[in-house]
Design a protein around this motif. Structure first.
Motif, short mmCIF file in Angstrom:
data_model
loop_
_atom_site.label_atom_id
_atom_site.label_comp_id
_atom_site.label_asym_id
_atom_site.label_seq_id
_atom_site.Cartn_x
_atom_site.Cartn_y
_atom_site.Cartn_z
N UNK A 32 0.83 -1.21 0.00
CA UNK A 32 0.00 0.00 0.00
C UNK A 32 0.87 1.26 0.00
N UNK A 33 1.94 1.25 0.77
CA UNK A 33 2.81 2.41 0.86
C UNK A 33 3.58 2.67 -0.44
N UNK A 92 -8.03 4.40 -11.20
CA UNK A 92 -9.49 4.26 -11.23
C UNK A 92 -10.02 3.39 -10.11
N UNK A 93 -9.26 2.38 -9.70
CA UNK A 93 -9.72 1.42 -8.68
C UNK A 93 -9.02 1.63 -7.33
N UNK A 94 -8.43 2.77 -7.11
CA UNK A 94 -7.62 2.99 -5.91
C UNK A 94 -8.40 2.77 -4.61
N UNK A 95 -9.64 3.22 -4.55
CA UNK A 95 -10.43 3.05 -3.33
C UNK A 95 -10.61 1.56 -3.01
N UNK A 96 -10.92 0.77 -4.00
CA UNK A 96 -11.11 -0.67 -3.80
C UNK A 96 -9.79 -1.35 -3.44
N UNK A 97 -8.71 -0.95 -4.08
CA UNK A 97 -7.39 -1.53 -3.80
C UNK A 97 -6.96 -1.22 -2.38
N UNK A 98 -7.15 0.03 -1.94
CA UNK A 98 -6.80 0.40 -0.57
C UNK A 98 -7.63 -0.38 0.44
N UNK A 99 -8.93 -0.55 0.17
CA UNK A 99 -9.79 -1.32 1.07
C UNK A 99 -9.32 -2.77 1.14
N UNK A 100 -8.96 -3.34 0.00
CA UNK A 100 -8.46 -4.71 -0.04
C UNK A 100 -7.19 -4.85 0.80
N UNK A 101 -6.23 -3.95 0.62
CA UNK A 101 -4.97 -4.04 1.36
C UNK A 101 -5.18 -3.79 2.85
N UNK A 102 -6.11 -2.92 3.21
CA UNK A 102 -6.42 -2.69 4.63
C UNK A 102 -7.02 -3.93 5.28
#
Length: 131
Positions: A32-33, A92-102
């Motif tokens: 994520x970082x 485009x999918x950053x919100x979903x990617x961040x939620x997945x990694x969290x």
């Protein structure tokens, strides 16, 4: 014709040992970082595959708040479910990617409140073949 966009497909071990040792949480945080530092700018493509005794693909559609896990248990006859949603544009999918990694650090752990089957098996070979 412009060059192909850069694509990054992360293959992560989510076996019981990886989850319990804290390795999975550490890797999810590190990925994520580093997302903003990946080369390719607005064209960067990204995808994730996790594995324990099965291979798990993730649909990371733009506009979706959470990823959808797609599990393939048949390791002898691997197939790619919904291939159009597995490698997505990072921006485009950053919100979903961040939620997945969290969620990833706790998604495969077991607590008294959230029991989850944990596999001590690892299908690294088939996972790499699937990637």
């Amino acid at each position: 014709r412009p060059p192909q966009p850069p694509a990054y497909f992360f293959v992560l071990d989510v076996s019981a040992q990886a989850a319990q040792s804290g390795m999975l949480s550490a890797v999810a945080q590190a990925v994520k970082e580093c997302l903003d530092d990946l080369p390719g700018g607005e064209r960067t493509q990204i995808g994730f595959l996790t594995f324990d005794a099965s291979v798990h693909y993730y649909s990371l559609k733009a506009g979706s708040a959470n990823p959808q896990m797609l599990v393939v248990s048949d390791l002898k006859d691997l197939f790619v479910p919904a291939p159009e949603d597995l490698l997505v544009n990072l921006r485009d999918s950053r919100e979903c990617i961040d939620a997945f990694l969290d969620q990833l650090g706790t998604m495969f752990t077991t607590t008294d409140e959230t029991p989850h089957f944990q596999s001590h098996d690892s299908c690294l070979g088939p996972a790499l073949k699937a990637a």
